[in-house]
Design an enzyme around this catalytic site. Structure first.
Site, PDB file in Angstrom:
ATOM      1  N   CYS A 169     -62.478 -16.563 -40.249  1.00 39.26           N
ATOM      2  CA  CYS A 169     -61.940 -15.846 -41.407  1.00 39.26           C
ATOM      3  C   CYS A 169     -61.239 -14.536 -41.044  1.00 39.26           C
ATOM      4  O   CYS A 169     -60.597 -13.925 -41.903  1.00 39.26           O
ATOM      5  CB  CYS A 169     -63.055 -15.558 -42.410  1.00 39.26           C
ATOM      6  SG  CYS A 169     -64.171 -16.950 -42.658  1.00 39.26           S
ATOM      7  N   THR A 277     -73.859 -17.325 -38.515  1.00 39.77           N
ATOM      8  CA  THR A 277     -73.259 -17.318 -39.856  1.00 39.77           C
ATOM      9  C   THR A 277     -73.688 -16.134 -40.716  1.00 39.77           C
ATOM     10  O   THR A 277     -73.010 -15.817 -41.689  1.00 39.77           O
ATOM     11  CB  THR A 277     -73.607 -18.621 -40.616  1.00 39.77           C
ATOM     12  OG1 THR A 277     -75.037 -18.763 -40.682  1.00 39.77           O
ATOM     13  CG2 THR A 277     -73.011 -19.831 -39.915  1.00 39.77           C
ATOM     14  N   HIS A 308     -63.782  -8.089 -48.173  1.00 37.36           N
ATOM     15  CA  HIS A 308     -63.866  -9.486 -47.743  1.00 37.36           C
ATOM     16  C   HIS A 308     -64.433 -10.320 -48.896  1.00 37.36           C
ATOM     17  O   HIS A 308     -63.899 -11.377 -49.206  1.00 37.36           O
ATOM     18  CB  HIS A 308     -64.738  -9.595 -46.489  1.00 37.36           C
ATOM     19  CG  HIS A 308     -64.770 -10.953 -45.897  1.00 37.36           C
ATOM     20  ND1 HIS A 308     -63.625 -11.624 -45.501  1.00 37.36           N
ATOM     21  CD2 HIS A 308     -65.804 -11.797 -45.636  1.00 37.36           C
ATOM     22  CE1 HIS A 308     -63.949 -12.813 -45.023  1.00 37.36           C
ATOM     23  NE2 HIS A 308     -65.267 -12.947 -45.094  1.00 37.36           N
ATOM     24  N   THR A 312     -70.756 -14.929 -51.473  1.00 35.10           N
ATOM     25  CA  THR A 312     -71.991 -15.510 -50.973  1.00 35.10           C
ATOM     26  C   THR A 312     -73.131 -14.531 -51.210  1.00 35.10           C
ATOM     27  O   THR A 312     -72.919 -13.317 -51.306  1.00 35.10           O
ATOM     28  CB  THR A 312     -71.903 -15.845 -49.476  1.00 35.10           C
ATOM     29  OG1 THR A 312     -71.599 -14.663 -48.747  1.00 35.10           O
ATOM     30  CG2 THR A 312     -70.830 -16.898 -49.217  1.00 35.10           C
ATOM     31  N   ALA A 314     -75.627 -13.382 -49.302  1.00 35.17           N
ATOM     32  CA  ALA A 314     -75.837 -12.341 -48.300  1.00 35.17           C
ATOM     33  C   ALA A 314     -74.571 -11.538 -48.031  1.00 35.17           C
ATOM     34  O   ALA A 314     -74.617 -10.316 -47.839  1.00 35.17           O
ATOM     35  CB  ALA A 314     -76.336 -12.968 -47.003  1.00 35.17           C
ATOM     36  N   GLU A 319     -71.753  -6.467 -46.996  1.00 39.25           N
ATOM     37  CA  GLU A 319     -70.507  -5.699 -46.995  1.00 39.25           C
ATOM     38  C   GLU A 319     -70.654  -4.419 -47.816  1.00 39.25           C
ATOM     39  O   GLU A 319     -70.138  -3.363 -47.428  1.00 39.25           O
ATOM     40  CB  GLU A 319     -69.343  -6.528 -47.521  1.00 39.25           C
ATOM     41  CG  GLU A 319     -68.016  -5.784 -47.435  1.00 39.25           C
ATOM     42  CD  GLU A 319     -66.795  -6.622 -47.771  1.00 39.25           C
ATOM     43  OE1 GLU A 319     -65.673  -6.158 -47.507  1.00 39.25           O
ATOM     44  OE2 GLU A 319     -66.962  -7.751 -48.296  1.00 39.25           O
ATOM     45  N   LYS A 340     -60.399 -12.807 -53.680  1.00 36.91           N
ATOM     46  CA  LYS A 340     -60.809 -14.197 -53.465  1.00 36.91           C
ATOM     47  C   LYS A 340     -61.292 -14.849 -54.755  1.00 36.91           C
ATOM     48  O   LYS A 340     -61.334 -16.075 -54.858  1.00 36.91           O
ATOM     49  CB  LYS A 340     -61.899 -14.272 -52.405  1.00 36.91           C
ATOM     50  CG  LYS A 340     -61.431 -14.006 -50.980  1.00 36.91           C
ATOM     51  CD  LYS A 340     -62.570 -14.169 -49.989  1.00 36.91           C
ATOM     52  CE  LYS A 340     -62.094 -13.987 -48.556  1.00 36.91           C
ATOM     53  NZ  LYS A 340     -61.739 -12.580 -48.247  1.00 36.91           N
ATOM     54  N   HIS A 345     -60.960 -18.606 -50.809  1.00 38.42           N
ATOM     55  CA  HIS A 345     -61.085 -18.146 -49.426  1.00 38.42           C
ATOM     56  C   HIS A 345     -60.046 -18.881 -48.587  1.00 38.42           C
ATOM     57  O   HIS A 345     -60.124 -20.102 -48.399  1.00 38.42           O
ATOM     58  CB  HIS A 345     -62.489 -18.432 -48.918  1.00 38.42           C
ATOM     59  CG  HIS A 345     -62.858 -17.657 -47.692  1.00 38.42           C
ATOM     60  ND1 HIS A 345     -61.921 -17.097 -46.849  1.00 38.42           N
ATOM     61  CD2 HIS A 345     -64.076 -17.338 -47.156  1.00 38.42           C
ATOM     62  CE1 HIS A 345     -62.536 -16.488 -45.851  1.00 38.42           C
ATOM     63  NE2 HIS A 345     -63.838 -16.614 -46.025  1.00 38.42           N
ATOM     64  N   PHE A 405     -67.416 -15.959 -39.757  1.00 37.61           N
ATOM     65  CA  PHE A 405     -68.498 -16.670 -39.091  1.00 37.61           C
ATOM     66  C   PHE A 405     -68.344 -16.468 -37.580  1.00 37.61           C
ATOM     67  O   PHE A 405     -67.229 -16.386 -37.061  1.00 37.61           O
ATOM     68  CB  PHE A 405     -68.433 -18.170 -39.402  1.00 37.61           C
ATOM     69  CG  PHE A 405     -69.004 -18.535 -40.745  1.00 37.61           C
ATOM     70  CD1 PHE A 405     -69.764 -17.648 -41.477  1.00 37.61           C
ATOM     71  CD2 PHE A 405     -68.796 -19.804 -41.263  1.00 37.61           C
ATOM     72  CE1 PHE A 405     -70.310 -17.994 -42.708  1.00 37.61           C
ATOM     73  CE2 PHE A 405     -69.336 -20.174 -42.489  1.00 37.61           C
ATOM     74  CZ  PHE A 405     -70.091 -19.263 -43.211  1.00 37.61           C
TER      75      PHE A 405
END
Length: 419
Positions: A169, A277, A308, A312, A314, A319, A340, A345, A405
């Site tokens: 990414c 990840t 970013h 998700t 986590a 971030e 996003k 994404h 990732f």
């Protein structure tokens, strides 16, 4: 070290066929997210995607018909950026003009189609089995990671140094940063940076679904399913698209009468060395600090940050922690959003797309919102511009984050050109 300016921008995204239409859609929080058609879903229910708003082949010539879809998208963005910069084919200083490309997974459409055909033939009739191994002779060049680089370099006759970066990414953010440094340190005078990605194939959906990071359909509204920083976020939506930027030394741009959109002043890159990840606030903060240091800016001088923000569980929390760590007291007044939520994404293309959107926000004086952010997660206590765009007036610098990732992090800073 020489200043580096951005003189050309191009984009094809789920939101539009160019930069302006894509930016207008982000401001309006107009989502391009939709359900995956049954033909692509590989039998998995309720998958979501964000396809390109325009079919790339309609914007290209017949010579690009044989390219993989990711390369076609990259070529569209490259054409727009070069035209925007006013640079023609085969520039006279082509030996000093490079190409830097970011892509997460090249040739997904070619690979998927090749294996689908192979196994269909292998388990078909005897006549089909005899031809199972007959594939297009250019299958490998279509799939190779540097296919976009090759296509763009050949098209424009650009012979300078360059590379293809496959850093998940963070790919095109790294490509832009490395191109900036190549020009700043005198290895090149100009570079075309391209971020491209297209993985909307059955095989890709199966693989991404196995990671359990894909968004679930939100209620009865697929378009509202990507919800960064919201309590009810469930993951990201895979999209496709491309963006391109023409970078030049300030001296080269001035000598030819080029009109810069911005100066690219800061780039930070770090590795988490933490988990394959799971993200690390320490690693992300390191990239942001490096970018600020290279730009010679204090945190309070950043007027907008494109996060970013993958939606998700986590990722958004980590971030937020990293931003708080870097920006300190200045974080409370910093407008931040994740686009996003509307364009999905874009993996390898994400860094270039989001940097371009950030530059447009700086010019327009309007920051795009984080769409669908109705109930802010209290673990993300920042100004994430929920639901509606905000007028931010004249600002001097913007930051764009891209975290990947594998633990690769990249942050970029652009600022107004100072003359």
């Amino acid at each position: 070290m020489r200043p580096v300016v951005i003189t050309g921008l191009g984009m094809i995204s789920p939101l539009g066929g160019d930069c302006q239409s894509s930016f207008e859609a982000t401001l309006a929080a107009r989502s391009a997210i939709c359900r995956v058609p049954e033909a692509l879903s590989a039998g998995l229910p309720n998958l979501l995607m964000a396809p390109a708003a325009v079919e790339p082949t309609t914007l290209l010539g017949s010579q690009e018909a044989g390219l993989d879809r990711a390369a076609q998208l990259g070529m569209v963005a490259a054409q727009q950026a070069m035209a925007d910069a006013g640079i023609d084919l085969h520039p006279p200083d082509a030996d000093r003009f490079g190409v830097f490309v970011g892509i997460g997974f090249a040739g997904a459409h070619t690979l998927d189609a090749m294996f689908a055909r192979y196994y269909t033939a292998l388990y078909g009739s005897e006549q089909l089995r005899k031809r199972a191994t007959v594939v297009h002779p250019l299958s490998v060049p279509r799939m190779m990671a540097n296919a976009v680089h090759a296509a763009v370099s050949l098209r424009y006759g650009l012979r300078g140094m360059g590379n293809t970066y496959a850093v998940a990414c963070a790919s095109s953010a790294v490509a832009a940063g490395e191109a900036m440094r190549a020009i700043r340190h005198g290895y090149l005078d100009a570079a075309l940076v391209v971020g491209a990605e297209s993985m909307l194939t059955p095989g890709s959906f199966v693989a991404w679904n196995a990671l359990r990071v894909m968004a679930r359909v939100y209620g009865d509204d697929p378009a509202a399913s990507c919800r960064p920083f919201d309590r009810e976020r469930s993951g990201f939506v895979l999209g496709e698209g491309a963006a391109a930027l023409v970078l030049e030394s300030d001296a080269r741009a001035r000598s030819r009468g080029g009109r810069p959109h911005a100066e690219l002043v800061g780039y930070g890159a770090s590795s988490d060395a933490h988990h394959l990840t799971a993200p690390s606030a320490q690693g992300q903060a390191a990239a942001m600090r490096q970018a600020l240091a290279e730009a010679g800016l204090e945190p309070g001088q950043i007027g907008y940050l494109n996060a970013h923000g993958t939606a998700t569980e986590a990722g958004d929390v980590v971030e937020s922690q990293a931003i708080l760590d870097v920006f300190g007291a200045a974080a409370a007044a910093l407008p931040i959003s994740s686009t996003k939520a509307v364009h999905g994404h874009l993996i390898g293309a994400g860094g270039a797309v989001e940097l371009a959107l950030s530059i447009l926000a700086m010019h327009k004086g309007w920051a795009p919102p984080t769409a669908h952010l109705e109930d802010l997660d209290p673990r993300c206590p920042l100004d994430y511009l929920p639901l509606n765009a905000r007028e931010i007036g004249p600002i001097d610098a913007v930051m764009s984050n891209s975290f990947a990732f594998g633990g690769s992090n990249a942050s970029l800073i652009a600022r107004r050109v100072r003359h």
